[in-house]
Motif scaffolding. Structure first.
Motif, PDB file in Angstrom:
ATOM      1  N   LEU A 182       0.841  -1.190   0.000  1.00  0.00           N
ATOM      2  CA  LEU A 182       0.000   0.000   0.000  1.00  0.00           C
ATOM      3  C   LEU A 182       0.882   1.247   0.000  1.00  0.00           C
ATOM      4  CD1 LEU A 182      -2.527  -1.101   2.783  1.00  0.00           C
ATOM      5  CD2 LEU A 182      -2.755  -1.409   0.308  1.00  0.00           C
ATOM      6  N   LYS A 183       0.277   2.384  -0.329  1.00  0.00           N
ATOM      7  CA  LYS A 183       1.026   3.641  -0.288  1.00  0.00           C
ATOM      8  C   LYS A 183       1.171   4.143   1.141  1.00  0.00           C
ATOM      9  CE  LYS A 183      -1.633   5.933  -3.073  1.00  0.00           C
ATOM     10  NZ  LYS A 183      -2.164   7.057  -3.894  1.00  0.00           N
ATOM     11  N   VAL A 184       0.162   3.861   1.963  1.00  0.00           N
ATOM     12  CA  VAL A 184       0.142   4.366   3.335  1.00  0.00           C
ATOM     13  C   VAL A 184      -0.341   3.269   4.274  1.00  0.00           C
ATOM     14  CG1 VAL A 184      -0.891   6.063   4.895  1.00  0.00           C
ATOM     15  CG2 VAL A 184      -0.298   6.728   2.570  1.00  0.00           C
ATOM     16  N   TYR A 185       0.254   3.220   5.473  1.00  0.00           N
ATOM     17  CA  TYR A 185      -0.144   2.255   6.498  1.00  0.00           C
ATOM     18  C   TYR A 185      -0.451   2.992   7.795  1.00  0.00           C
ATOM     19  CZ  TYR A 185       1.641  -1.456   3.462  1.00  0.00           C
ATOM     20  OH  TYR A 185       1.855  -2.305   2.414  1.00  0.00           O
ATOM     21  N   VAL A 186      -1.535   2.576   8.449  1.00  0.00           N
ATOM     22  CA  VAL A 186      -1.907   3.188   9.723  1.00  0.00           C
ATOM     23  C   VAL A 186      -1.001   2.638  10.823  1.00  0.00           C
ATOM     24  CG1 VAL A 186      -4.298   3.477   9.004  1.00  0.00           C
ATOM     25  CG2 VAL A 186      -3.633   1.406  10.219  1.00  0.00           C
ATOM     26  N   PRO A 187      -0.893   3.355  11.951  1.00  0.00           N
ATOM     27  CA  PRO A 187      -0.063   2.864  13.059  1.00  0.00           C
ATOM     28  C   PRO A 187      -0.460   1.457  13.493  1.00  0.00           C
ATOM     29  CG  PRO A 187      -0.704   5.135  13.443  1.00  0.00           C
ATOM     30  CD  PRO A 187      -1.465   4.682  12.236  1.00  0.00           C
ATOM     31  N   GLN A 188       0.535   0.664  13.847  1.00  0.00           N
ATOM     32  CA  GLN A 188       0.408  -0.730  14.295  1.00  0.00           C
ATOM     33  C   GLN A 188       0.099  -1.706  13.159  1.00  0.00           C
ATOM     34  OE1 GLN A 188       1.535  -1.311  17.340  1.00  0.00           O
ATOM     35  NE2 GLN A 188       1.775   0.920  17.378  1.00  0.00           N
ATOM     36  N   SER A 189       0.143  -1.224  11.910  1.00  0.00           N
ATOM     37  CA  SER A 189       0.013  -2.148  10.776  1.00  0.00           C
ATOM     38  C   SER A 189       1.215  -3.090  10.768  1.00  0.00           C
ATOM     39  CB  SER A 189      -0.032  -1.382   9.454  1.00  0.00           C
ATOM     40  OG  SER A 189      -1.190  -0.594   9.356  1.00  0.00           O
ATOM     41  N   ARG A 190       0.983  -4.330  10.330  1.00  0.00           N
ATOM     42  CA  ARG A 190       2.075  -5.307  10.237  1.00  0.00           C
ATOM     43  C   ARG A 190       2.161  -5.841   8.814  1.00  0.00           C
ATOM     44  NH1 ARG A 190       3.243  -9.727  14.475  1.00  0.00           N
ATOM     45  NH2 ARG A 190       1.498 -10.788  13.480  1.00  0.00           N
ATOM     46  N   VAL A 191       3.387  -6.048   8.356  1.00  0.00           N
ATOM     47  CA  VAL A 191       3.630  -6.599   7.024  1.00  0.00           C
ATOM     48  C   VAL A 191       4.599  -7.769   7.169  1.00  0.00           C
ATOM     49  CG1 VAL A 191       4.550  -6.148   4.719  1.00  0.00           C
ATOM     50  CG2 VAL A 191       3.240  -4.377   5.897  1.00  0.00           C
ATOM     51  N   GLU A 192       4.313  -8.856   6.444  1.00  0.00           N
ATOM     52  CA  GLU A 192       5.132 -10.068   6.558  1.00  0.00           C
ATOM     53  C   GLU A 192       6.087 -10.190   5.369  1.00  0.00           C
ATOM     54  OE1 GLU A 192       4.642 -14.918   7.244  1.00  0.00           O
ATOM     55  OE2 GLU A 192       2.885 -13.662   6.829  1.00  0.00           O
ATOM     56  N   TYR A 193       7.308 -10.663   5.663  1.00  0.00           N
ATOM     57  CA  TYR A 193       8.336 -10.883   4.643  1.00  0.00           C
ATOM     58  C   TYR A 193       8.599 -12.380   4.461  1.00  0.00           C
ATOM     59  CZ  TYR A 193       9.842  -5.952   4.892  1.00  0.00           C
ATOM     60  OH  TYR A 193       9.906  -4.583   4.849  1.00  0.00           O
ATOM     61  N   GLN A 194       9.184 -12.707   3.315  1.00  0.00           N
ATOM     62  CA  GLN A 194       9.711 -14.051   3.094  1.00  0.00           C
ATOM     63  C   GLN A 194      10.946 -13.944   2.210  1.00  0.00           C
ATOM     64  OE1 GLN A 194       6.797 -16.440   1.081  1.00  0.00           O
ATOM     65  NE2 GLN A 194       6.956 -15.331  -0.853  1.00  0.00           N
ATOM     66  N   CYS A 195      11.811 -14.960   2.299  1.00  0.00           N
ATOM     67  CA  CYS A 195      13.046 -14.975   1.512  1.00  0.00           C
ATOM     68  C   CYS A 195      12.887 -15.863   0.285  1.00  0.00           C
ATOM     69  CB  CYS A 195      14.208 -15.487   2.364  1.00  0.00           C
ATOM     70  SG  CYS A 195      14.659 -14.398   3.732  1.00  0.00           S
ATOM     71  N   GLN A 196      13.772 -15.662  -0.671  1.00  0.00           N
ATOM     72  CA  GLN A 196      13.814 -16.533  -1.839  1.00  0.00           C
ATOM     73  C   GLN A 196      14.255 -17.937  -1.413  1.00  0.00           C
ATOM     74  OE1 GLN A 196      16.429 -14.657  -4.668  1.00  0.00           O
ATOM     75  NE2 GLN A 196      15.219 -12.785  -4.785  1.00  0.00           N
ATOM     76  N   SER A 197      14.060 -18.884  -2.304  1.00  0.00           N
ATOM     77  CA  SER A 197      14.411 -20.275  -2.010  1.00  0.00           C
ATOM     78  C   SER A 197      15.869 -20.397  -1.584  1.00  0.00           C
ATOM     79  CB  SER A 197      14.173 -21.149  -3.243  1.00  0.00           C
ATOM     80  OG  SER A 197      12.807 -21.151  -3.594  1.00  0.00           O
ATOM     81  N   TYR A 198      16.099 -21.207  -0.561  1.00  0.00           N
ATOM     82  CA  TYR A 198      17.413 -21.539  -0.004  1.00  0.00           C
ATOM     83  C   TYR A 198      18.009 -20.426   0.863  1.00  0.00           C
ATOM     84  CZ  TYR A 198      17.154 -25.288  -3.452  1.00  0.00           C
ATOM     85  OH  TYR A 198      16.743 -26.358  -4.200  1.00  0.00           O
ATOM     86  N   TYR A 199      17.432 -19.238   0.849  1.00  0.00           N
ATOM     87  CA  TYR A 199      17.929 -18.168   1.717  1.00  0.00           C
ATOM     88  C   TYR A 199      17.291 -18.308   3.095  1.00  0.00           C
ATOM     89  CZ  TYR A 199      20.112 -15.753  -2.209  1.00  0.00           C
ATOM     90  OH  TYR A 199      20.916 -15.423  -3.271  1.00  0.00           O
TER      91      TYR A 199
END
Length: 206
Positions: free
Chosen positions: A102-119
């Motif tokens: 998103l362009k903007v996130y409200v306070p306490q918003s959470r976003v999840e990450y993941q790595c490429q294969s084997y990383y």
């Protein structure tokens, strides 16, 4: 004609009983206000609201809209302090977020990450928006790539595997053995090499 009259009467009775309408008093906007003067809104009626100076809607605008639905207003408007919102979360090397940004996130918003294969992901999978800033994002640690070329240089092969190329995550142990006709030229422990952020020390046979 009779059917049309019945429909009109039904709508009139519903409105008279407060059904199919929404009340302006049901909306509480902290740091904002409804910009229209009406107090009662009919079904499917859209109304505008505005945020006070220095505040913005969840998507970063100075105003927004809500719609009167059968169960009430479509959403509870929100106006947040512009200095507390966050922009898109920071990018990371060899990985990324699992959701559309998103362009903007409200306070306490959470976003999840993941790595490429084997990383290997190091740190928390999530970042959180707080006081206009994101918490520290994770790192994606390089894997070790065991190649046939490097094994041939050292006269070794993978123990119990026939792979010509092998990927190992950081922290994982890779077991080697001498090729037929060769003897170990390094310590026994060196044949259980540990991958450390993309680097592995190969044992050697002569």
């Amino acid at each position: 004609m009779l059917l049309l009259i019945n429909v009109i009467l039904s709508l009139w009775v519903s409105c008279a009983n407060g059904q199919g309408t929404c009340s302006k008093s049901d909306i509480e906007i902290e740091n904002g206000f409804i910009s229209e003067s009406s107090s009662i809104y009919i079904l499917n009626k859209e109304t505008q609201y505005k945020c006070k100076p220095g505040y913005a809607t969840a998507d970063g605008n100075s105003s927004g809209s809500v719609t009167c639905l059968p169960n009430g207003w479509s959403a509870q408007p929100i106006c947040i302090n512009s200095s507390e919102k966050c922009g898109p979360p920071p990018p990371i090397s060899n990985g990324g977020t699992i959701s559309f940004l998103l362009k903007v996130y409200v306070p306490q918003s959470r976003v999840e990450y993941q790595c490429q294969s084997y990383y290997e992901l190091q740190g928390s999978n999530y970042v959180t928006c707080s006081n206009g800033e994101w918490s520290e994002p994770p790192r994606c640690i390089y894997p070790c790539i065991i190649t046939e070329e490097n094994m041939n240089k050292n006269n070794i092969q993978l123990k119990g595997k026939s792979d010509r190329k092998y990927y190992a995550k950081t922290g994982h142990t890779i077991e080697f053995m001498c090729k037929l006709g060769y003897n170990a030229n390094t310590s026994i422990l060196s044949f259980q090499a540990v991958c450390r952020e993309g680097i592995v020390e190969y044992p050697r046979c002569e």
